[in-house]
Motif scaffolding. Structure first.
Motif, PDB file in Angstrom:
ATOM      1  N   THR A 145     -14.380  12.357   4.183  1.00 20.13           N
ATOM      2  CA  THR A 145     -13.454  13.321   4.768  1.00 20.13           C
ATOM      3  C   THR A 145     -12.046  13.030   4.249  1.00 20.13           C
ATOM      4  OG1 THR A 145     -12.838  11.940   6.676  1.00 20.13           O
ATOM      5  CG2 THR A 145     -14.817  13.327   6.909  1.00 20.13           C
ATOM      6  N   PRO A 146     -11.198  14.054   4.166  1.00 23.39           N
ATOM      7  CA  PRO A 146      -9.804  13.808   3.773  1.00 23.39           C
ATOM      8  C   PRO A 146      -9.128  12.796   4.696  1.00 23.39           C
ATOM      9  CG  PRO A 146     -10.289  16.142   3.666  1.00 23.39           C
ATOM     10  CD  PRO A 146     -11.487  15.485   4.310  1.00 23.39           C
ATOM     11  N   GLY A 147      -9.484  12.832   5.969  1.00 28.11           N
ATOM     12  CA  GLY A 147      -8.864  11.911   6.920  1.00 28.11           C
ATOM     13  C   GLY A 147      -9.102  10.451   6.576  1.00 28.11           C
ATOM     14  N   TRP A 148     -10.359  10.074   6.368  1.00 26.46           N
ATOM     15  CA  TRP A 148     -10.677   8.688   6.039  1.00 26.46           C
ATOM     16  C   TRP A 148     -10.141   8.311   4.666  1.00 26.46           C
ATOM     17  CZ3 TRP A 148     -11.493   4.858   9.055  1.00 26.46           C
ATOM     18  CH2 TRP A 148     -12.148   5.039  10.291  1.00 26.46           C
ATOM     19  N   ARG A 149     -10.235   9.229   3.706  1.00 26.27           N
ATOM     20  CA  ARG A 149      -9.749   8.912   2.355  1.00 26.27           C
ATOM     21  C   ARG A 149      -8.237   8.680   2.361  1.00 26.27           C
ATOM     22  NH1 ARG A 149     -13.368  10.140  -2.049  1.00 26.27           N
ATOM     23  NH2 ARG A 149     -15.361  10.912  -1.263  1.00 26.27           N
ATOM     24  N   ASN A 150      -7.504   9.546   3.058  1.00 23.77           N
ATOM     25  CA  ASN A 150      -6.051   9.360   3.131  1.00 23.77           C
ATOM     26  C   ASN A 150      -5.684   8.079   3.862  1.00 23.77           C
ATOM     27  OD1 ASN A 150      -4.749  11.461   1.710  1.00 23.77           O
ATOM     28  ND2 ASN A 150      -5.170  12.913   3.372  1.00 23.77           N
ATOM     29  N   LEU A 151      -6.334   7.830   4.999  1.00 22.67           N
ATOM     30  CA  LEU A 151      -5.989   6.651   5.785  1.00 22.67           C
ATOM     31  C   LEU A 151      -6.192   5.371   4.994  1.00 22.67           C
ATOM     32  CD1 LEU A 151      -6.610   5.790   9.461  1.00 22.67           C
ATOM     33  CD2 LEU A 151      -7.405   4.194   7.720  1.00 22.67           C
ATOM     34  N   VAL A 152      -7.349   5.241   4.375  1.00 26.23           N
ATOM     35  CA  VAL A 152      -7.660   3.983   3.687  1.00 26.23           C
ATOM     36  C   VAL A 152      -6.782   3.818   2.439  1.00 26.23           C
ATOM     37  CG1 VAL A 152      -9.456   2.666   2.507  1.00 26.23           C
ATOM     38  CG2 VAL A 152      -9.982   3.852   4.645  1.00 26.23           C
ATOM     39  N   MET A 153      -6.613   4.886   1.662  1.00 29.63           N
ATOM     40  CA  MET A 153      -5.766   4.774   0.467  1.00 29.63           C
ATOM     41  C   MET A 153      -4.331   4.415   0.844  1.00 29.63           C
ATOM     42  SD  MET A 153      -5.652   4.874  -2.825  1.00 29.63           S
ATOM     43  CE  MET A 153      -7.120   5.726  -3.451  1.00 29.63           C
ATOM     44  N   CYS A 154      -3.820   5.114   1.854  1.00 30.63           N
ATOM     45  CA  CYS A 154      -2.444   4.877   2.315  1.00 30.63           C
ATOM     46  C   CYS A 154      -2.282   3.457   2.849  1.00 30.63           C
ATOM     47  CB  CYS A 154      -2.119   5.902   3.400  1.00 30.63           C
ATOM     48  SG  CYS A 154      -0.525   5.701   4.218  1.00 30.63           S
ATOM     49  N   GLN A 155      -3.238   2.997   3.647  1.00 35.07           N
ATOM     50  CA  GLN A 155      -3.124   1.665   4.244  1.00 35.07           C
ATOM     51  C   GLN A 155      -3.194   0.560   3.189  1.00 35.07           C
ATOM     52  OE1 GLN A 155      -5.898  -1.093   7.044  1.00 35.07           O
ATOM     53  NE2 GLN A 155      -5.170   0.779   8.016  1.00 35.07           N
ATOM     54  N   GLU A 156      -4.134   0.676   2.257  1.00 35.15           N
ATOM     55  CA  GLU A 156      -4.297  -0.406   1.282  1.00 35.15           C
ATOM     56  C   GLU A 156      -3.088  -0.483   0.344  1.00 35.15           C
ATOM     57  OE1 GLU A 156      -6.365  -2.289   2.282  1.00 35.15           O
ATOM     58  OE2 GLU A 156      -8.027  -1.194   3.146  1.00 35.15           O
ATOM     59  N   VAL A 157      -2.590   0.666  -0.089  1.00 32.93           N
ATOM     60  CA  VAL A 157      -1.367   0.632  -0.910  1.00 32.93           C
ATOM     61  C   VAL A 157      -0.199   0.103  -0.069  1.00 32.93           C
ATOM     62  CG1 VAL A 157       0.309   2.023  -2.201  1.00 32.93           C
ATOM     63  CG2 VAL A 157      -2.151   2.416  -2.525  1.00 32.93           C
ATOM     64  N   GLY A 158      -0.183   0.453   1.210  1.00 30.84           N
ATOM     65  CA  GLY A 158       0.856  -0.073   2.110  1.00 30.84           C
ATOM     66  C   GLY A 158       0.872  -1.592   2.154  1.00 30.84           C
ATOM     67  N   HIS A 159      -0.308  -2.212   2.132  1.00 31.23           N
ATOM     68  CA  HIS A 159      -0.358  -3.683   2.104  1.00 31.23           C
ATOM     69  C   HIS A 159       0.275  -4.234   0.825  1.00 31.23           C
ATOM     70  CE1 HIS A 159      -2.617  -3.995   5.712  1.00 31.23           C
ATOM     71  NE2 HIS A 159      -3.753  -3.516   5.239  1.00 31.23           N
ATOM     72  N   THR A 160       0.089  -3.527  -0.281  1.00 37.46           N
ATOM     73  CA  THR A 160       0.600  -4.055  -1.555  1.00 37.46           C
ATOM     74  C   THR A 160       2.114  -3.952  -1.670  1.00 37.46           C
ATOM     75  OG1 THR A 160       0.455  -1.996  -2.875  1.00 37.46           O
ATOM     76  CG2 THR A 160      -1.555  -3.353  -2.710  1.00 37.46           C
ATOM     77  N   ILE A 161       2.763  -3.262  -0.745  1.00 38.33           N
ATOM     78  CA  ILE A 161       4.233  -3.230  -0.747  1.00 38.33           C
ATOM     79  C   ILE A 161       4.806  -4.065   0.389  1.00 38.33           C
ATOM     80  CG2 ILE A 161       4.472  -1.078  -2.051  1.00 38.33           C
ATOM     81  CD1 ILE A 161       4.801   0.445   0.553  1.00 38.33           C
ATOM     82  N   GLY A 162       3.936  -4.814   1.090  1.00 43.80           N
ATOM     83  CA  GLY A 162       4.434  -5.783   2.067  1.00 43.80           C
ATOM     84  C   GLY A 162       4.251  -5.419   3.520  1.00 43.80           C
ATOM     85  N   LEU A 163       3.504  -4.347   3.787  1.00 46.75           N
ATOM     86  CA  LEU A 163       3.315  -3.943   5.181  1.00 46.75           C
ATOM     87  C   LEU A 163       2.018  -4.492   5.762  1.00 46.75           C
ATOM     88  CD1 LEU A 163       4.455  -0.214   5.022  1.00 46.75           C
ATOM     89  CD2 LEU A 163       5.715  -2.160   5.975  1.00 46.75           C
ATOM     90  N   ASP A 164       2.087  -4.806   7.044  1.00 47.32           N
ATOM     91  CA  ASP A 164       0.904  -5.221   7.793  1.00 47.32           C
ATOM     92  C   ASP A 164       0.485  -4.067   8.703  1.00 47.32           C
ATOM     93  OD1 ASP A 164      -1.131  -6.786   8.783  1.00 47.32           O
ATOM     94  OD2 ASP A 164       0.173  -8.456   9.348  1.00 47.32           O
ATOM     95  N   HIS A 165      -0.603  -4.262   9.437  1.00 48.66           N
ATOM     96  CA  HIS A 165      -1.035  -3.238  10.374  1.00 48.66           C
ATOM     97  C   HIS A 165      -0.068  -3.159  11.547  1.00 48.66           C
ATOM     98  CE1 HIS A 165      -4.899  -4.963   8.647  1.00 48.66           C
ATOM     99  NE2 HIS A 165      -4.739  -3.795   8.067  1.00 48.66           N
ATOM    100  N   GLN A 166       0.133  -1.976  12.069  1.00 42.19           N
ATOM    101  CA  GLN A 166       0.917  -1.835  13.302  1.00 42.19           C
ATOM    102  C   GLN A 166       0.051  -2.108  14.517  1.00 42.19           C
ATOM    103  OE1 GLN A 166       3.566   1.503  13.901  1.00 42.19           O
ATOM    104  NE2 GLN A 166       3.959   1.702  11.709  1.00 42.19           N
ATOM    105  N   ASP A 167      -1.251  -1.854  14.365  1.00 41.23           N
ATOM    106  CA  ASP A 167      -2.173  -2.040  15.479  1.00 41.23           C
ATOM    107  C   ASP A 167      -3.574  -2.265  14.907  1.00 41.23           C
ATOM    108  OD1 ASP A 167      -2.820  -1.636  18.494  1.00 41.23           O
ATOM    109  OD2 ASP A 167      -4.238  -0.328  17.450  1.00 41.23           O
ATOM    110  N   GLU A 168      -4.337  -3.157  15.535  1.00 41.89           N
ATOM    111  CA  GLU A 168      -5.661  -3.499  14.998  1.00 41.89           C
ATOM    112  C   GLU A 168      -6.786  -3.205  15.978  1.00 41.89           C
ATOM    113  OE1 GLU A 168      -5.157  -7.535  13.571  1.00 41.89           O
ATOM    114  OE2 GLU A 168      -4.409  -6.775  11.666  1.00 41.89           O
TER     115      GLU A 168
END
Ligand SMILES: [Zn+2]
Ligand SMILES: [Zn+2]
Length: 262
Positions: A137-160
């Motif tokens: 689904t676009p939802g899962w694809r966007n979430l995972v792509m966005c989150q993993e690239v977010g980690h590579t710029i220094g961000l952690d999860h806001q909530d787990e």
């Protein structure tokens, strides 16, 4: 007096970049130990190597645009150099997809660290799961792509926690990316966090720069190579691993496991 102490705090913050990041500075935030790309000016431009197939291209573009909305950095999609096994390239991030198998993980980010600085990164999304009805689904694809690239710029999860209401950011675990609110993109807190992480400038740059050869050659394909588990979310569905190569050289692996909603 208040002015003086805030100046001391500022100096301490800048100094912390040169040694280890102060835990007290970053604990309440959602940066990830303050790790960041070293750069001498903002906004810096981070290259995202496109190793993904056409099914992922629009999601990579969306993610690149999402993070480029930050005032401190831009990302540019460039031809990938990862070849097989998604090998890293010094000074940039390689983004890959493949049917990596029923290994449990939906996506992961691996980030190479030298001291307090990010030197290279890799993002993998696992089509073994994205080819299934649950995740295709676009939802899962966007979430995972966005989150993993977010980690590579220094961000952690806001909530787990996968089961509480969405925070409206891709850096939040969820069992439903659409919410509401929607978790497919960053939120203002992510951009504020980036402003904080990249508020200082460095005397050198790791963006586009080489890294020690020994760290380049390692294949971190599976959990046996990821090192020690440093954090696990409730229910064990997401985790962070750390492989320590000594002298300040580390590789962190952020994993989001499939079937989180079950
Ligand atoms: Zn720095
Ligand atoms: Zn993650």
């Amino acid at each position: 007096m208040a002015k003086h102490s805030s100046r001391v705090a500022l100096i301490a913050l800048v100094t912390s970049c040169l040694v280890a990041a102060f835990p007290s500075v970053t604990l309440a935030s959602h940066s990830w130990n303050g790790y960041h790309w070293a750069r001498q000016s903002n906004p810096f431009n981070l290259k995202l190597g496109d190793n993904v197939s056409s099914a992922w291209d629009t999601y990579l573009v969306t993610t690149s645009n999402d993070w480029s909305a930050s005032s401190v950095l831009n990302t540019t999609i460039v031809p990938g150099q990862a070849k097989r096994n998604c090998r890293p390239t010094a000074g940039r991030v390689e983004v890959c997809n493949s049917t990596y198998g029923s290994n449990g993980w939906l996506g992961l980010a691996q980030v190479w660290i030298s001291g307090s600085h990010i030197t290279q990164g890799v993002v993998k999304v696992n089509d073994t799961y994205f080819n299934t009805a649950q995740y295709n689904t676009p939802g899962w694809r966007n979430l995972v792509m966005c989150q993993e690239v977010g980690h590579t710029i220094g961000l952690d999860h806001q909530d787990e926690n996968f089961d509480n209401p969405n925070l409206g950011t891709c850096m939040d675990y969820t069992s439903n990316p659409y919410g509401p609110p929607n978790n497919e993109h960053p939120n203002q807190h992510d951009y504020d966090q980036l402003n904080s992480i990249y508020a200082h400038l460095d005397g050198s740059t790791t963006v586009g720069s080489p890294v020690p050869p020994a760290m380049n050659d390692i294949d971190l394909a599976g959990p046996a190579q990821w090192g020690r588990l440093v954090r696990q979310s409730r229910g064990g569905k997401a985790a962070v691993f750390e492989a320590d190569f000594g002298r300040g050289h580390k590789v962190f692996t952020f994993v989001i496991w499939a079937n989180a909603a079950e």
